[in-house]
Design an enzyme around this catalytic site. Structure first.
Site, PDB file in Angstrom:
ATOM      1  N   HIS A   1      16.561  29.430  45.606  1.00  0.00           N
ATOM      2  CA  HIS A   1      16.144  29.277  47.010  1.00  0.00           C
ATOM      3  C   HIS A   1      17.398  29.350  47.883  1.00  0.00           C
ATOM      4  O   HIS A   1      18.105  28.358  48.057  1.00  0.00           O
ATOM      5  CB  HIS A   1      15.441  27.920  47.145  1.00  0.00           C
ATOM      6  CG  HIS A   1      14.861  27.630  48.490  1.00  0.00           C
ATOM      7  ND1 HIS A   1      13.509  27.418  48.681  1.00  0.00           N
ATOM      8  CD2 HIS A   1      15.418  27.511  49.712  1.00  0.00           C
ATOM      9  CE1 HIS A   1      13.264  27.162  49.960  1.00  0.00           C
ATOM     10  NE2 HIS A   1      14.414  27.212  50.609  1.00  0.00           N
TER      11      HIS A   1
ATOM     12  N   ASN B   1      16.068  30.992  55.986  1.00  0.00           N
ATOM     13  CA  ASN B   1      15.678  31.320  54.617  1.00  0.00           C
ATOM     14  C   ASN B   1      15.867  32.809  54.363  1.00  0.00           C
ATOM     15  O   ASN B   1      15.783  33.626  55.288  1.00  0.00           O
ATOM     16  CB  ASN B   1      14.196  30.990  54.431  1.00  0.00           C
ATOM     17  CG  ASN B   1      13.929  29.511  54.346  1.00  0.00           C
ATOM     18  OD1 ASN B   1      14.474  28.837  53.481  1.00  0.00           O
ATOM     19  ND2 ASN B   1      13.103  28.995  55.239  1.00  0.00           N
TER      20      ASN B   1
ATOM     21  N   HIS C   1      19.682  30.402  51.358  1.00  0.00           N
ATOM     22  CA  HIS C   1      19.669  30.512  52.819  1.00  0.00           C
ATOM     23  C   HIS C   1      20.778  31.466  53.247  1.00  0.00           C
ATOM     24  O   HIS C   1      21.795  31.591  52.566  1.00  0.00           O
ATOM     25  CB  HIS C   1      19.863  29.137  53.457  1.00  0.00           C
ATOM     26  CG  HIS C   1      18.636  28.277  53.385  1.00  0.00           C
ATOM     27  ND1 HIS C   1      18.482  27.133  54.102  1.00  0.00           N
ATOM     28  CD2 HIS C   1      17.491  28.416  52.676  1.00  0.00           C
ATOM     29  CE1 HIS C   1      17.295  26.578  53.846  1.00  0.00           C
ATOM     30  NE2 HIS C   1      16.683  27.348  52.970  1.00  0.00           N
TER      31      HIS C   1
ATOM     32  N   CYS D   1      16.045  29.121  63.567  1.00  0.00           N
ATOM     33  CA  CYS D   1      16.022  30.039  64.701  1.00  0.00           C
ATOM     34  C   CYS D   1      17.336  30.804  64.774  1.00  0.00           C
ATOM     35  O   CYS D   1      18.411  30.200  64.701  1.00  0.00           O
ATOM     36  CB  CYS D   1      15.806  29.249  65.983  1.00  0.00           C
ATOM     37  SG  CYS D   1      15.957  30.248  67.448  1.00  0.00           S
TER      38      CYS D   1
ATOM     39  N   ARG E   1       5.340  26.858  54.895  1.00  0.00           N
ATOM     40  CA  ARG E   1       5.774  25.459  54.819  1.00  0.00           C
ATOM     41  C   ARG E   1       7.238  25.313  55.266  1.00  0.00           C
ATOM     42  O   ARG E   1       7.523  24.843  56.354  1.00  0.00           O
ATOM     43  CB  ARG E   1       5.558  24.926  53.380  1.00  0.00           C
ATOM     44  CG  ARG E   1       5.605  23.414  53.275  1.00  0.00           C
ATOM     45  CD  ARG E   1       6.990  22.836  53.269  1.00  0.00           C
ATOM     46  NE  ARG E   1       7.785  23.333  52.142  1.00  0.00           N
ATOM     47  CZ  ARG E   1       9.093  23.136  52.030  1.00  0.00           C
ATOM     48  NH1 ARG E   1       9.765  22.483  52.963  1.00  0.00           N
ATOM     49  NH2 ARG E   1       9.757  23.636  51.002  1.00  0.00           N
ATOM     50  N   ASP E   2       8.166  25.785  54.454  1.00  0.00           N
ATOM     51  CA  ASP E   2       9.595  25.653  54.787  1.00  0.00           C
ATOM     52  C   ASP E   2       9.908  26.381  56.097  1.00  0.00           C
ATOM     53  O   ASP E   2      10.718  25.915  56.906  1.00  0.00           O
ATOM     54  CB  ASP E   2      10.413  26.241  53.633  1.00  0.00           C
ATOM     55  CG  ASP E   2      11.905  26.023  53.780  1.00  0.00           C
ATOM     56  OD1 ASP E   2      12.319  25.326  54.713  1.00  0.00           O
ATOM     57  OD2 ASP E   2      12.664  26.556  52.952  1.00  0.00           O
TER      58      ASP E   2
HETATM   59 MG    MG Z   1      14.617  26.808  52.779  1.00  0.00          MG
END
Ligand code: MG
Length: 323
Positions: free
Chosen positions: A220, A262, A222, A253, A26-27
């Protein structure tokens, strides 16, 4: 294929077992330029589950005009069948229209997504924080009434590109409003990847004080500044046991200026298995899956561990000719 050296240490304070909440389908895919066919998405999700990932966010029921990459949400779930709509296969839902579509696909778990800052709430949801909470209220009411499990994401918990630093009290307030709707789990998003470890611990402390204990909090991160794994380990040594990560580091990317990838699931699994923490994940099967998906996207995986281990796999498949 090489495995991480097993070297557990009680002094790390890490939990014995960590639940990985896999967000790649999804993400990850919603932030990739290449639009992947529904059958490939379903195959990806099946392979993630087969690699031992128990919790897999499958897709999103946001307006397809906003996220064309996931416009085929209902089709992906139809291809997957019951395997794709189990209670540990959440889908993203922004509003009642999205919930209607998710319920029609027989999902049993959803995730809503709020913001810790007014600017991002306006940009991402087209309304204030207060207005977005009112948008989510009937969604959560109806979902809980139908027996669904509900997660609340909060974006921009550690910094915002327009507002800069985000005060901890503001994050706690945004989280409190979403959890007061009746959500089961809170996921703290470092949407632009600027967090550092002390900030992570301070926010966890503040949330706990405000009645949101670590047992219902996921993190979560990054990797924009290379801190995603460090921040995750800081949260895990501080009592968190649920981590969001993305197979292959999908979502952002590595060649784009705005890269905010992520945390890669393989990088997380390598660190945890080396420290003696159980995840239930078969690292080799996961690396093969991410290497395959990188091929579908026509670019290398962002994960360091996939890059390193896929080279091992290539060498197994194509031995160097004798010189
Ligand atoms: Mg994310």
């Amino acid at each position: 294929m090489r495995a991480p050296q097993f070297h557990p240490s009680a002094s790390t304070g890490l939990p014995a077992r960590v639940t990985i909440y896999e967000v790649g389908a999804r993400d990850g895919l919603q932030n990739e330029r290449t639009v992947v066919p529904a059958a490939t998405k379903a195959e990806f999700i099946r392979r993630l589950i087969a690699a031992g990932l128990t919790t897999v966010e499958t897709t999103s029921f946001v307006n397809p005009a906003w996220v064309p990459q996931l416009a085929d949400a209902a089709e992906v779930l139809a291809v997957l069948g019951p395997e794709g709509t189990a209670r540990n296969r959440p889908v993203l839902v922004p509003n009642e229209r999205g919930l209607d579509r998710a319920l029609a696909s027989r999902v049993q778990a959803i995730a809503i997504f709020g913001s810790a800052t007014e600017t991002f709430a306006q940009r991402n949801l087209g309304r204030s924080i207060a207005e977005s909470v009112e948008m989510f209220r009937p969604v959560v009411d109806r979902a809980k009434g139908a027996g669904l499990w509900v997660r609340a994401y909060v974006s921009m918990c550690f910094g915002d590109p327009w507002e800069g630093d985000v005060p901890i009290a503001q994050v706690v307030d945004a989280a409190r409003r979403l959890m007061d709707l009746g959500c089961d789990e809170l996921s703290l998003g470092d949407t632009i990847g600027v967090a550092t470890t002390g900030q992570v611990r301070d926010l966890l402390d503040a949330l706990d004080t405000a009645g949101m204990p670590r047992g219902q909090v996921a993190v979560h991160f990054h990797d924009t500044y290379g801190q995603a794994l460090a921040n995750t380990l800081a949260a895990l040594s501080d009592g968190v046991t649920i981590v969001d990560s993305s197979a292959g580091g999908l979502g952002g990317c590595p060649y784009a200026k705005s890269a905010t990838g992520n945390l890669a699931t393989e990088d997380l699994v390598w660190a945890l298995h080396g420290a003696g923490v159980q995840t239930g994940v078969d690292l080799e099967a996961l690396v093969r899956t991410s290497a395959w998906m990188a091929g579908q996207l026509g670019r290398p995986a962002a994960s360091r561990v996939v890059t390193a281990l896929a080279a091992d796999l290539d060498a197994e498949i194509k031995p160097e000719p004798p010189r």
